[in-house]
Write an enzyme that holds these catalytic residues in place. Sequence first.
Site, PDB file in Angstrom:
ATOM      1  CE1 TYR A 193       0.820   0.215   4.387  1.00 23.30           C
ATOM      2  CE2 TYR A 193      -1.377  -0.641   4.808  1.00 23.30           C
ATOM      3  CZ  TYR A 193      -0.136  -0.251   5.271  1.00 23.30           C
ATOM      4  OH  TYR A 193       0.134  -0.322   6.613  1.00 23.30           O
ATOM      5  CD  GLU A 194      -0.620   5.091   1.697  1.00 15.75           C
ATOM      6  OE1 GLU A 194      -0.628   5.985   0.832  1.00 15.75           O
ATOM      7  OE2 GLU A 194      -1.623   4.799   2.371  1.00 15.75           O
ATOM      8  N   GLY A 195       1.445   2.832  -2.702  1.00 16.45           N
ATOM      9  CA  GLY A 195       2.318   2.648  -3.857  1.00 16.45           C
ATOM     10  C   GLY A 195       3.214   1.459  -3.614  1.00 16.45           C
TER      11      GLY A 195
END
Length: 568
Positions: free
Chosen positions: A428-430
């Site tokens: 997550y978050e890229g």
Amino acid sequence: MPYRAPLQDFGFLLDHIVAFDQVRQTERFAEATRETTTAILAEAARLCEDVLAPLQRQGDLQPARLENGVVRTSPGYAGGFHAIAQGGWLGIAADPAYGGMGLPQTLAVVLNDMMSSACLSLELCPLMSQGQIEALEHHADDQMKALYLPKLISGEWTGTMNLTEPQAGSDVGALRTKAEPQADGSFRITGQKIYISWGDHDMAENICHLVLARLPDAPQGTKGISLFMVPKYLPDADGGIGAQNSLRVVSLEHKMGLHGSPTAVMEYDNATGWMVGAPNKGMAAMFTMMNNARVGVGVQGIGAAEGAFQHALAYARDRKQGRTPVNATGTIIEHADVRRMLAMMKAEIFAVRAIALANSVAIDMARATGSDEWAARAALLTPITKAQGTDAGIEVASTGIQVHGGMGFIEETGAAQYLRDVRVTAIYEGTNGIQAMDLVGRKMMDGGEAAFRLLQEVEDFAESARGPLPDLAEDVWQAAETLRETTEWLITQDMTERAAGAVPYLRAFARVLGAHYHLQAAIKGTSARQALARIFITRLLPEHAGLLVQVRAGAAGLYALSDDELAV
């Protein structure tokens, strides 16, 4: 086992490795004296050790659940969150004008590191609020700031961010959520979002969702995305809780880990929202929150690694098995391979923690001075912090299971929870692949200037260390020089070639930086720090050479096999 905050390591890193004194010497952060910092971190350590750590297993065994449209959190979580809020920790780096402490981001990073070790599932809730606070400070109008920031900082309200949709994951520009303007200046938000961490819960009176959506006349792609504040309950004229907004939790995801952290599918059905920032500039506003979160997620990996290491160390010092030439107590910590695993875990944690704190110091210096060089340093280190911090968390947690042997595979020991909980942080978050492509792409648009400047510092320090530690200094200097040569080659390649080698490049960069910080520790610290530096530089740094070979291998080989051939 009980968690103990590594305050000695934090103090050593701040005072001797990442030059936190530079931050203290700025006018903006002059109040963050050594005495103040020591007192604040000691109080945060007590919170994490005494209040949050006992909740770690509780959340895993009794997950959050959805009942009649309301999310009920794990037993004890509400009390833990209230302790965080009452201590003012949500606003540690927030603007004092709205109730924050106004302290450096570096201290927020240390706090989040400790909270992640103690109870990662619960820490994710304040992390989301911290990111939303920063986004609103930078992009909201004064009226929205006055209404939302005091409540978020106090913990009366909490924040989320809503990007992902079923058809729009990393490709955020494919989102379909709509925003229809209303005569009163508000907007009607309609759409579905998935993977919303702490999208609903019973720990605060209101939940404030930052939602990406598209205006009716917006351009396609990311250039046509706007950002909206969509609260669960509509604030009344006095800022109190009014009517419930037209949004709901459709379901909670059934996850591999982080069971105490509710991850919601959210549905917005003509919900009332207000624009944050300018029309079609939502990605710029959301990136403020995402960059904050990317550093924060990297730190989650580091915190989880610390928890897993402490858990494994305690087991190794207690478990009796087999015989060794040392055989002082008969415990497995006397076995050379177990000692190898524990030493490499500890060396890895020190390296990635130093990278994260150097990153946060750069963020603080950029804010305090307006320096473009510091801003470029912060930007360069952010994808490295996120990717290497989370990769290290996964690897250390996995090694922690190995230290436990067969008992590590048994859930009752709690060793497996660290790995299950931390695994998503690389996603997550890229994803970490996206972080690596950001490093070799956007962060190299300056022709590699920020990278070369950092590598020069590594080489200069290695030169200065040749007298006291010639062998370690030579290894670090040579590694930095090889990385410099690869960087020079990389910036001449097109983006397909860069992307093919992006992940090994980022990891090699992290290995060189980790060796640099360990070399500093060996020069400035005790004999124990020198021994740990030798572990990292002789056993982990050599990985960089093989990684850089991968970087130069190029993209052609990756496409040599067709899709069908891959399936055979």
